[in-house]
Design a protein around this motif. Sequence first.
Motif, short mmCIF file in Angstrom:
data_model
loop_
_atom_site.label_atom_id
_atom_site.label_comp_id
_atom_site.label_asym_id
_atom_site.label_seq_id
_atom_site.Cartn_x
_atom_site.Cartn_y
_atom_site.Cartn_z
N MET A 34 0.86 -1.18 0.00
CA MET A 34 0.00 0.00 0.00
C MET A 34 0.89 1.23 0.00
O MET A 34 1.67 1.44 0.93
N ILE A 35 0.80 2.05 -1.04
CA ILE A 35 1.70 3.19 -1.23
C ILE A 35 1.36 4.31 -0.24
O ILE A 35 0.21 4.74 -0.15
N THR A 36 2.36 4.75 0.50
CA THR A 36 2.17 5.87 1.43
C THR A 36 2.84 7.15 0.92
O THR A 36 2.47 8.25 1.33
N LYS A 37 3.82 6.99 0.02
CA LYS A 37 4.54 8.15 -0.52
C LYS A 37 5.24 7.71 -1.80
O LYS A 37 5.59 6.53 -1.95
N TYR A 38 5.45 8.62 -2.72
CA TYR A 38 6.22 8.28 -3.91
C TYR A 38 7.02 9.50 -4.36
O TYR A 38 6.69 10.64 -4.05
N LYS A 39 8.08 9.21 -5.10
CA LYS A 39 8.92 10.27 -5.66
C LYS A 39 8.54 10.46 -7.11
O LYS A 39 8.59 9.54 -7.92
N GLN A 40 8.16 11.70 -7.45
CA GLN A 40 7.69 12.02 -8.79
C GLN A 40 8.87 12.10 -9.75
O GLN A 40 9.95 12.59 -9.41
N VAL A 41 8.65 11.59 -10.98
CA VAL A 41 9.64 11.74 -12.05
C VAL A 41 9.01 12.52 -13.18
O VAL A 41 7.79 12.69 -13.25
#
Length: 514
Positions: free
Chosen positions: A419-426
Motif C-alpha cells: 500500500m503506497i504511502t509516498k512516492y517520488k515524482q519523475v
Amino acid sequence: MSSDSLIEQNQNIDLLRFATAGSVDDGKSTLIGRLLYDSKSIFEDQLNTIRTFSRAHRNQEIDYSLVTDGLKSEREQGITIDVAYRFFSTPKRRFIIADTPGHEQYTRNMATGASNASLALILVDARNGVVTQTKRHSFISSLLGIRNFVVAVNKMDLVDYSEEVFDNIVNEFNAFADKLSDESVYYIPISALKGDNVIERSENMPWYKGSTLLDYLENVNVSGGRNLVEFRFPVQYVNWGGGDDFRGYCGTIASGVIHKGDKVRVLPSGKTSKISRIVTYDGDLDYAFAPMAVTLCLEDDIDISRGDTIAKVDDLPGIAGSLEANVVWMDSTPLEIGKDYFIKHTTSTVKGNFEEVVHEFDPDDISMKSSEFLGLNGIGKVKIELKSPIFADIYSENRATGSFIVIDPLTNQTAAAGMITKYKQVSPDKACKAVKARIITYTGDKKEEAKVNYDRLSMHGTHCIYVDDDLLQETLCKGVPMDSVKYTEMIDDLCKIATRSGVSVVVCSDHLSS
C-alpha cells in the motif's frame, strides 16, 4: 439498458462487502454458517449434505462451519484454509462475505479476502480474549483501509454469558484500537453455535442493550468506499473487433466516473483526446463509473497498449519512480534487499528492488522496530526503487491505484501486498522513455496486420523497427535455418538490443522463444 437506468439501478442497491478476521478457532466459519442458516440463505441440497457430514463426522445435527469450509482438507481438519466467499441478502441490504482463515500460516489469504472489504468482522473467543493473531488481522485490515470494525465476542455460552468477561475484552481491544487509524468499532456479545445475538436478541444476556449482528450489518453506515472523484482507467487490452475501423480500449474503471465527450489524457504518451463511445455488453452508455468493465473509444487515433492509463486531463495520477509503502510479506523466502522483483500495479508490471526496510511493525502493540528484512507474515514500511515509473496515487486517497503486489521472478510466487504511502515524482519525459520501448509479436500468418500496426505506430511518433522472417533471411539471419535454436536466439538478441536502446520492435515470426 440506458446509462440513466443503469446508474439508478446501482444507486438503489445497497451492497456491503465484509470480511471475517481473528485467530484460529474463534468461530468465524461457524458464525457465518449460522448467519446464512438463520437468514435462510442456504440451498436445501447443500443443507442436506452438511447435515449428513455433520452426523457422520462431527457427531452433531449440523456443523455450521461446513457452510463455508468447502475444501475437502478444510472439512477433514476442521479449519479454514482458503478464502470462502458467500452471498446473501435481506430486504434491507445485500452482502458479500469473505470468510478468511485464522491460522498464521494463511495470513496471506486473510489479506486477500479483506482487500475489497468495507467492514471487518473481528471474532474474539470469550475464553481467550484478544490474542496476537486478533491484533495482526485487525492491523492488516486497518492498513488495507478498512475503517469500520465490528468485534463479535464469541462463545459467550462457554463463559456463562458473563458481562464482566465481555467488558474486559472490550477494554482490551479498545486499548489496541487506539493505536490504529480512525476506526469505528462496535462490540456485540454472541454465541455463534447457539445463535445468541446473531439474528435474534439473546435472553441469556439481558445486560446487553445494543444491536444484534444482523441488525448492525443491515444498518451500519459504511465510511470510505470507492473513489468516485479521480478517474483512473488502466488499459487491459486493445479490441480491434466490432466492425470496420473499430478500436476500443478494454478494462475495468479503477476509480471515478467518465462521460461521453470528456477530455482525457493517455499515459505515458501524454496525448489527449475525447471519449467518443463507452461500450458495454448491454450497449453504449453516456457515462460509467467504478468498478464497471467497459470499452472506451477515443476520437483520435493514439498509440495505446496494455499497461497504459487513461485519466482526465485536469486530474492525473502521479508518475512514481520510487515508492515508500507498507507491505505484508507473504512468502516463506524473506525479503531480500537489492534483489529484482516484479511490481504488479493495476495492469502494468515493472521491475523494482527493495532499497530499505524502514521499520517492521510489531502486531502486538503496533510499535516500530528496526529490521533488515521481512519474513513470512511480517508487516513493515519499505522503500522501493522502480526500474520503470508507474502511474500511481497514495493508497489512503485511492485504493485501486495505490496498491500493488510483489512477485518473485524466480518462483513466480506472490511475495507481498503493498500500500503506497509516498512516492517520488519523475518527469513525464522519463516515464515516456522508460515505458515506451516494447516488443510486439505476431505469428507468420498475421504479416499484413503487423505491417499495419508498425505503420500506425511510426506515424504517431513511436520509435520502432519492423522485422519478419523474410527480412531476417535476407539480412541478419541469412543462411541460418529458421527451425534452429540459433535463429530464435538471433531474433531474441535483436529485440533486446533495440528495446534497451528505447526502440520498440514489431516482429512477425513463427520462431520466437516462448
